[in-house]
Scaffold this motif. Structure first.
Motif, PDB file in Angstrom:
ATOM      1  N   CYS A  19       0.804  -1.223   0.000  1.00  0.00           N
ATOM      2  CA  CYS A  19       0.000   0.000   0.000  1.00  0.00           C
ATOM      3  C   CYS A  19       0.839   1.276   0.000  1.00  0.00           C
ATOM      4  CB  CYS A  19      -0.931   0.016   1.216  1.00  0.00           C
ATOM      5  SG  CYS A  19      -1.993  -1.430   1.343  1.00  0.00           S
ATOM      6  N   ARG A  28      -4.783  11.246   2.214  1.00  0.00           N
ATOM      7  CA  ARG A  28      -4.799  10.672   0.880  1.00  0.00           C
ATOM      8  C   ARG A  28      -5.593   9.373   0.907  1.00  0.00           C
ATOM      9  NH1 ARG A  28       0.127   9.014   3.039  1.00  0.00           N
ATOM     10  NH2 ARG A  28       0.847   6.898   2.516  1.00  0.00           N
ATOM     11  N   VAL A  54      -5.868   5.521  -0.232  1.00  0.00           N
ATOM     12  CA  VAL A  54      -4.962   4.435  -0.586  1.00  0.00           C
ATOM     13  C   VAL A  54      -5.745   3.142  -0.798  1.00  0.00           C
ATOM     14  CG1 VAL A  54      -3.027   3.013   0.201  1.00  0.00           C
ATOM     15  CG2 VAL A  54      -3.080   5.462   0.742  1.00  0.00           C
ATOM     16  N   ARG A  74       8.471   0.722   1.059  1.00  0.00           N
ATOM     17  CA  ARG A  74       7.653   1.791   0.462  1.00  0.00           C
ATOM     18  C   ARG A  74       8.250   2.215  -0.878  1.00  0.00           C
ATOM     19  NH1 ARG A  74       4.450   6.694   1.311  1.00  0.00           N
ATOM     20  NH2 ARG A  74       5.724   8.548   0.966  1.00  0.00           N
ATOM     21  N   LEU A 116      -0.652   8.356  -4.398  1.00  0.00           N
ATOM     22  CA  LEU A 116      -0.679   7.183  -3.529  1.00  0.00           C
ATOM     23  C   LEU A 116       0.355   7.283  -2.413  1.00  0.00           C
ATOM     24  CD1 LEU A 116      -1.125   4.318  -6.159  1.00  0.00           C
ATOM     25  CD2 LEU A 116      -2.843   5.179  -4.563  1.00  0.00           C
TER      26      LEU A 116
END
Length: 306
Positions: A158, A189, A191, A255, A275
């Motif tokens: 994610c 945001r 996601v 990430r 994202l």
């Protein structure tokens, strides 16, 4: 901050409040700003020989700025950190000049030292898979292994920061297909949550021996308190040593891997920026340097040679 004049100290506190309230700066950013500006104002006091009121601060010269930068460099501060400190000083001076009505040219014209921007260090897809599997098997306690798998899957699947993953509450589970995440600077945001992340979190919850209240942290330490980032970092250190991966294989690298693997799969930079929660597209563009070969393939297919 005892060297700083009361007027300068009040101005700094007011500016920090402005950054916190109106700009939505994160707590860690405020701490960094306070340290950087406190050091700068203390240096100016020492350099000038007396505490500098707002009037004196409005007369900072190019020579003063050069002296500060030379002093900072002599304290083993690297070019990247010095550039960050200078950015904080310039931001403060823009605000102070607007409020006090003076021209901050000497400060704003000071050039930051050149430095090579560090590229993200993502993991290959196979390496990321291996890390997730290994981190789950290395714990002697089943539920701890499932917990660590769930956290890493959220980072990789994610694109969450570790602070964002560990900031989830019991009430956030079961994870929906789309989550609203509050990131740096309290910016929100949306996601998407991949199925693997949903399943990993469900497996962890089913095995976790602690009661996960809605308003309490979702991820727990062995004794039931909130899970600290260091616990995940240490687990990854052990796993990467077993796999022979470099020291750059950190939680944040998962990430980076999320972003790079999306880019490799044809994702566009603007969507990846959203994202990840990057404020600037230029930050996201660093990922393009990671896979130049793929971008050149796209370029060549769009512009075939005659």
């Amino acid at each position: 901050m005892s060297l700083i004049s009361p007027a300068a100290r009040d101005a700094l506190e007011t500016w920090l409040d402005h950054q916190r309230a109106l700009k939505g700066a994160a707590a860690n950013t405020i701490i960094a700003y306070a340290g950087d500006l406190g050091e700068f104002l203390a240096f100016i006091t020492t350099h000038k020989g007396s505490p500098q009121g707002l009037g004196a601060l409005s007369h900072i010269t190019v020579s003063d700025m050069r002296a500060w930068m030379a002093y900072t460099r002599s304290s083993d501060v690297g070019p990247r950190s010095l550039a960050r400190k200078l950015s904080a000083v310039k931001s403060f001076y823009r605000w102070l000049a607007s409020r006090e009505g003076f021209e901050p040219t000497a400060v704003l014209s000071t050039r930051a030292p050149k430095y090579t921007r560090k590229l993200p260090r993502p993991l290959a897809v196979d390496a990321a898979h291996d890390l997730v599997e290994t981190i789950g098997m290395q714990s002697a306690t089943t539920w701890v292994g499932l917990r660590d798998i769930a956290v890493l899957t959220l980072l990789w699947g994610c694109g969450l920061r570790i602070s964002e993953a560990l900031g989830l509450r019991g009430g956030d589970a079961p994870l929906p297909q789309v989550m609203r995440i509050t990131g740096k600077g309290n910016k929100e945001r949306i996601v998407p949550v991949v199925g693997a992340a949903q399943q990993a979190v469900e497996a962890y919850i089913a095995a976790c021996p602690h009661i996960l209240q809605d308003d309490q942290p979702l991820f727990r330490a062995v004794r039931g308190g909130a899970l600290a980032p260091r616990a995940i970092q240490k687990a990854m250190e052990t796993a990467r040593m077993q796999l022979g991966l470099p020291a750059t294989a950190t939680p944040h690298a998962m990430r980076h891997s999320f972003a790079t693997h999306l880019l490799n799969a044809g994702g566009d930079l603007r969507s990846i920026q959203e994202l990840l929660g990057h404020a600037s597209l230029s930050t996201t563009q660093a990922y393009t340097a990671v896979d130049t070969a793929r971008l050149m393939d796209v370029y060549n297919s769009a512009h075939p040679k005659a």
